[in-house]
Design a protein around this motif. Sequence first.
Motif, PDB file in Angstrom:
ATOM      1  N   ALA A 354       0.844  -1.196   0.000  1.00 15.68           N
ATOM      2  CA  ALA A 354       0.000   0.000   0.000  1.00 15.68           C
ATOM      3  C   ALA A 354       0.878   1.244   0.000  1.00 15.68           C
ATOM      4  N   PHE A 355       0.448   2.280  -0.739  1.00  8.60           N
ATOM      5  CA  PHE A 355       1.152   3.565  -0.695  1.00  8.60           C
ATOM      6  C   PHE A 355       1.133   4.075   0.747  1.00  8.60           C
ATOM      7  N   ARG A 356       2.201   4.724   1.161  1.00  3.68           N
ATOM      8  CA  ARG A 356       2.277   5.284   2.498  1.00  3.68           C
ATOM      9  C   ARG A 356       2.693   6.754   2.431  1.00  3.68           C
ATOM     10  N   VAL A 357       1.741   7.647   2.712  1.00  2.00           N
ATOM     11  CA  VAL A 357       2.044   9.075   2.813  1.00  2.00           C
ATOM     12  C   VAL A 357       2.379   9.343   4.272  1.00  2.00           C
ATOM     13  N   THR A 358       3.653   9.293   4.584  1.00  2.00           N
ATOM     14  CA  THR A 358       4.117   9.388   5.965  1.00  2.00           C
ATOM     15  C   THR A 358       4.233  10.845   6.407  1.00  2.00           C
ATOM     16  N   PRO A 359       4.293  11.095   7.718  1.00  2.00           N
ATOM     17  CA  PRO A 359       4.515  12.471   8.197  1.00  2.00           C
ATOM     18  C   PRO A 359       5.788  13.080   7.640  1.00  2.00           C
ATOM     19  N   ASP A 360       6.843  12.281   7.473  1.00  2.00           N
ATOM     20  CA  ASP A 360       8.089  12.800   6.905  1.00  2.00           C
ATOM     21  C   ASP A 360       7.877  13.303   5.487  1.00  2.00           C
ATOM     22  N   LEU A 361       7.073  12.587   4.707  1.00  2.00           N
ATOM     23  CA  LEU A 361       6.790  13.025   3.340  1.00  2.00           C
ATOM     24  C   LEU A 361       5.994  14.326   3.328  1.00  2.00           C
ATOM     25  N   LEU A 362       5.055  14.460   4.254  1.00  2.00           N
ATOM     26  CA  LEU A 362       4.266  15.696   4.323  1.00  2.00           C
ATOM     27  C   LEU A 362       5.149  16.883   4.690  1.00  2.00           C
ATOM     28  N   VAL A 363       6.068  16.667   5.612  1.00  2.00           N
ATOM     29  CA  VAL A 363       7.005  17.743   5.985  1.00  2.00           C
ATOM     30  C   VAL A 363       7.885  18.102   4.792  1.00  2.00           C
ATOM     31  N   LEU A 364       8.386  17.062   4.076  1.00  2.00           N
ATOM     32  CA  LEU A 364       9.203  17.303   2.892  1.00  2.00           C
ATOM     33  C   LEU A 364       8.420  18.092   1.847  1.00  2.00           C
ATOM     34  N   ALA A 365       7.147  17.759   1.674  1.00  2.00           N
ATOM     35  CA  ALA A 365       6.310  18.426   0.678  1.00  2.00           C
ATOM     36  C   ALA A 365       6.158  19.909   0.993  1.00  2.00           C
ATOM     37  N   VAL A 366       5.859  20.209   2.249  1.00  2.00           N
ATOM     38  CA  VAL A 366       5.681  21.610   2.636  1.00  2.00           C
ATOM     39  C   VAL A 366       7.000  22.371   2.524  1.00  2.00           C
ATOM     40  N   ALA A 367       8.111  21.719   2.900  1.00  2.00           N
ATOM     41  CA  ALA A 367       9.420  22.370   2.786  1.00  2.00           C
ATOM     42  C   ALA A 367       9.759  22.654   1.321  1.00  2.00           C
ATOM     43  N   TYR A 368       9.429  21.707   0.435  1.00  2.00           N
ATOM     44  CA  TYR A 368       9.685  21.905  -0.992  1.00  2.00           C
ATOM     45  C   TYR A 368       8.845  23.055  -1.543  1.00  2.00           C
ATOM     46  N   ALA A 369       7.601  23.119  -1.105  1.00  3.59           N
ATOM     47  CA  ALA A 369       6.735  24.224  -1.530  1.00  3.59           C
ATOM     48  C   ALA A 369       7.285  25.561  -1.033  1.00  3.59           C
ATOM     49  N   LEU A 370       7.818  25.563   0.175  1.00  4.68           N
ATOM     50  CA  LEU A 370       8.428  26.773   0.721  1.00  4.68           C
ATOM     51  C   LEU A 370       9.599  27.226  -0.137  1.00  4.68           C
ATOM     52  N   VAL A 371      10.436  26.264  -0.569  1.00  9.12           N
ATOM     53  CA  VAL A 371      11.580  26.591  -1.424  1.00  9.12           C
ATOM     54  C   VAL A 371      11.105  27.167  -2.754  1.00  9.12           C
ATOM     55  N   LEU A 372      10.062  26.549  -3.341  1.00 12.01           N
ATOM     56  CA  LEU A 372       9.517  27.060  -4.596  1.00 12.01           C
ATOM     57  C   LEU A 372       8.999  28.485  -4.430  1.00 12.01           C
ATOM     58  N   GLY A 373       8.349  28.761  -3.306  1.00 14.92           N
ATOM     59  CA  GLY A 373       7.874  30.111  -3.038  1.00 14.92           C
ATOM     60  C   GLY A 373       9.014  31.101  -2.913  1.00 14.92           C
ATOM     61  N   LEU A 374      10.075  30.696  -2.226  1.00 17.89           N
ATOM     62  CA  LEU A 374      11.232  31.582  -2.069  1.00 17.89           C
ATOM     63  C   LEU A 374      11.887  31.875  -3.409  1.00 17.89           C
ATOM     64  N   ILE A 375      12.024  30.813  -4.246  1.00 15.68           N
ATOM     65  CA  ILE A 375      12.625  31.011  -5.568  1.00 15.68           C
ATOM     66  C   ILE A 375      11.764  31.952  -6.412  1.00 15.68           C
ATOM     67  N   GLY A 376      10.452  31.778  -6.320  1.00 16.23           N
ATOM     68  CA  GLY A 376       9.547  32.620  -7.091  1.00 16.23           C
ATOM     69  C   GLY A 376       9.485  34.050  -6.612  1.00 16.23           C
ATOM     70  N   GLY A 377       9.879  34.298  -5.380  1.00 16.74           N
ATOM     71  CA  GLY A 377       9.754  35.643  -4.829  1.00 16.74           C
ATOM     72  C   GLY A 377      11.022  36.455  -4.789  1.00 16.74           C
ATOM     73  N   ILE A 378      12.193  35.812  -4.921  1.00 20.57           N
ATOM     74  CA  ILE A 378      13.442  36.523  -4.685  1.00 20.57           C
ATOM     75  C   ILE A 378      13.712  37.608  -5.733  1.00 20.57           C
ATOM     76  N   LEU A 379      13.568  37.292  -7.012  1.00 22.74           N
ATOM     77  CA  LEU A 379      13.849  38.291  -8.045  1.00 22.74           C
ATOM     78  C   LEU A 379      12.826  39.429  -8.046  1.00 22.74           C
ATOM     79  N   PRO A 380      11.522  39.144  -7.964  1.00 25.78           N
ATOM     80  CA  PRO A 380      10.566  40.256  -7.858  1.00 25.78           C
ATOM     81  C   PRO A 380      10.808  41.124  -6.634  1.00 25.78           C
ATOM     82  N   ALA A 381      11.243  40.520  -5.533  1.00 22.38           N
ATOM     83  CA  ALA A 381      11.518  41.303  -4.323  1.00 22.38           C
ATOM     84  C   ALA A 381      12.674  42.264  -4.546  1.00 22.38           C
ATOM     85  N   ILE A 382      13.712  41.766  -5.247  1.00 27.70           N
ATOM     86  CA  ILE A 382      14.856  42.637  -5.542  1.00 27.70           C
ATOM     87  C   ILE A 382      14.436  43.774  -6.477  1.00 27.70           C
TER      88      ILE A 382
END
Length: 396
Positions: A354-382
Amino acid sequence: MLRAVNQIAQISLLNLRNLPARAGSSLVAVIGIAGVVAILVAVLSIAAGFRETIASTGAADRAVVLRQGSTSEMVSFVGGDSARLIKNAPGVRFVDGTALASAELFVIVDLPKLPAGTPANVPLRGVEPAAFAIRKELKMVEGRPFRTGTRELIAGKSAALSFAGLEVGSTLRLAGNDWQVVGIFETGGTLTESELWCDARVLQPTYRRGNSFQAIYVQLESEAALAKYRWTLDNDPRLDVAVERESDYYAGQSQVLTDLITSLGLVIGIIMGAGAAFGALNTMYTAVSSRTREIATLRAVGFQRLPIVVSVMVEAVVLGLVGGAIGAAAAWWMFDGFRTSTMNWQSFSQVAFAFRVTPDLLVLAVAYALVLGLIGGILPAIKAARLPVATALREL
């Protein structure tokens, strides 16, 4: 410092309150990030589920004995005389004078895979009576155990759910003989649930194996007894075998496929993440362009560049976190517990899991989304910080 923090808080709250006015462009970034996160979690949950199924199979107080140099049961060979020595060596637990050890065969049979009906390699394990005492986690959930000396077999719960023809009372045609399915067993979701079990002494002549086996499973006196047991077998000139703790053996069995799936998931995540990052980048550039007058006014009344940069980054991060949370929740809802089967390249047989969506995967997912947000915001912020006040004020 306190002034800068106060300015950051004021501008960030202002930007977040204005998000509904930019709902269209913001939604593009959120959906893009959510899609990437959902796919990444879905792929990695395959590896997590497979790894959990394999790794949970072994026990620290059990040992597996294979021919020296064998990487799995499929390529191992242990003669009957050697099996007898292995089962009675010091370190094996005895009950009423009988060793808790099972010499076993491992063969592959073809069964239709549910629901498509495509042929699949299913493991058929021939065991000795002690196998039931060794695998204390095994419980019959339907029917009864097979009778020794007969062409009867029992099926693991995962196998019964994944492959056709394994209902209790059904008959399978294997190697030119009819075998009756007499029971279904479970072992707490371990790899063993993907197998069929029968009497090893009946399986030997059916597949022309003579008096030979492929692996010996033994119940040790204790976890610490492995060293004594291994030393005895290693120093017996009549034997050419390797001893592994069962938990270590099965952990190794999952390594090839989990590494492949994890690598594939990361590659997919990086490629799709680049697209999502560009989407967030475009969204934030649009947001900065639409607020040129607002930013110029803030700079004219004394707001510093750093608070403006941070405020844009905060908005991008919030969009990323919202997208990440939505994607992670969607992946958990759609994929956690989803049952499937795949090839175990170590044994060339199907493993139901069975597929297992573990708490570690959920944390990784949110952290990855955070990185994508930072990448998307850095140049417009500058860009926002470098916006000339005089030029921007001419647009008023």
